[in-house]
Design an enzyme around this catalytic site. Structure first.
Site, short mmCIF file in Angstrom:
data_model
loop_
_atom_site.label_atom_id
_atom_site.label_comp_id
_atom_site.label_asym_id
_atom_site.label_seq_id
_atom_site.Cartn_x
_atom_site.Cartn_y
_atom_site.Cartn_z
N SER A 1 4.69 6.80 2.17
CA SER A 1 5.07 5.71 2.41
C SER A 1 4.70 4.62 1.29
CB SER A 1 5.03 5.55 4.62
OG SER A 1 4.89 6.63 4.76
N ASN B 1 0.57 -1.54 0.14
CA ASN B 1 -0.04 -0.18 0.37
C ASN B 1 1.14 1.42 0.08
OD1 ASN B 1 -2.69 1.77 0.25
ND2 ASN B 1 -1.96 1.90 2.49
N HIS C 1 1.01 5.51 1.46
CA HIS C 1 0.12 6.32 1.88
C HIS C 1 0.25 7.71 1.76
CE1 HIS C 1 -2.44 7.40 5.22
NE2 HIS C 1 -1.36 7.94 6.02
N ASP D 1 -3.03 0.65 8.08
CA ASP D 1 -2.08 1.64 7.64
C ASP D 1 -0.56 1.05 8.85
OD1 ASP D 1 -3.24 3.10 5.23
OD2 ASP D 1 -4.04 4.61 6.66
C1 GRF Z 1 -2.79 8.57 -2.77
O1 GRF Z 1 -2.26 9.89 -2.08
C2 GRF Z 1 -2.28 7.71 -2.44
O2 GRF Z 1 -1.31 7.45 -0.43
C3 GRF Z 1 -3.48 7.25 -1.22
O3 GRF Z 1 -4.31 7.84 -2.07
C4 GRF Z 1 -3.99 8.57 -3.19
C5 GRF Z 1 -4.56 7.48 -4.69
O4 GRF Z 1 -4.38 8.75 -5.04
N1 GRF Z 1 -3.77 6.11 -0.89
P1 GRF Z 1 -4.04 8.54 -7.27
O5 GRF Z 1 -5.16 7.58 -7.13
O6 GRF Z 1 -3.03 7.22 -7.56
O7 GRF Z 1 -3.57 9.49 -7.28
#
Ligand code: GRF
Length: 216
Positions: A139, A110, A112, A148
């Site tokens: 991260s 994932n 974050h 998370d």
């Molecule tokens: C990103 O900020 C990621 O960190 C979070 O969700 C957002 C996804 O953005 N988990 P995108 O759809 O890849 O533009």
């Protein structure tokens, strides 16, 4: 060269991280190959990005299922139809059941938008600003049953500027996400990154608790 590493990417929205992954797997000599993109929302723009790249897409609307267990069971079935070695969450806005997480233990990543363990959950940029943090970032981590909370693989750290807003921070953090997520996927696909008993391992060595750190 290791054999191909099939990757399924789960999204809910814009999919800019998906795009970065598509671009990196196309541009570089690496074994990662995105074999499918699955969204829980039919209107996720990331689906168009996947289609434009010739990648198979599936939509699984969580509202059509009675509860998380039923949705996650169907999601597992949809993912496993592509027999992936790695499953990548890229803005997938669903909390996953312990059963789902266990099914993909050690092969679920994932990203974050905070320097975990700070600011789990939502509104990370605003929370970093309100706390007066001098640094912020993003991260990549292995997913465990703690939201998370899994072992960190890589973090990118950026300075917070005095005139930053949540939007300007989000934009700069996003740019970093697009660098570190492809890197982590590449490490995994090359067989260099593993989830060990005590945390994330790179090239047979334990990564620090922050994961590999990049500072700009
Ligand atoms: C990103 O900020 C990621 O960190 C979070 O969700 C957002 C996804 O953005 N988990 P995108 O759809 O890849 O533009």
């Amino acid at each position: 060269m290791p054999s191909a590493c099939n990757v399924v990417v789960l999204i809910s929205g814009s999919g800019s991280n998906l795009q970065a992954l598509i671009d990196s797997t196309r541009a570089s000599e690496q074994p990662a190959r995105i074999c499918a993109v699955i969204s829980n929302r039919a209107d996720a723009y990331g689906l168009e990005r996947a289609q434009a790249a010739g990648i198979a897409t599936r939509v699984l609307d969580h509202k059509a299922f009675e509860g998380r267990d039923a949705f996650d069971a169907a999601l597992i079935e949809a993912i496993d139809a592509f027999a992936p070695q790695l499953v990548v969450l890229a803005g997938f806005m669903r909390i996953l059941t312990p059963g789902f997480v266990r099914h993909y233990a050690g092969r679920l990543l994932n990203i974050h938008p905070s320097l975990l363990p700070k600011y789990k959950g939502l509104h990370t940029h605003q929370r970093a600003l309100e706390a007066g943090d001098r640094e912020h970032g993003c991260s990549v981590h292995f997913v465990t049953e703690e939201l998370d909370g899994g072992p960190l693989v890589v973090q990118a750290v950026i300075p917070v500027q005095t005139d930053d807003s949540a939007a300007s921070l989000a934009q700069r953090v996003h740019e970093q996400e697009h660098l570190i997520y492809p890197l982590a996927v590449r490490w995994f696909a090359e067989g260099r990154l593993h989830l060990g008993e005590h945390g994330a391992m790179l090239d047979g060595q334990p990564l620090p608790s922050t994961g590999h750190l990049f500072r700009t």
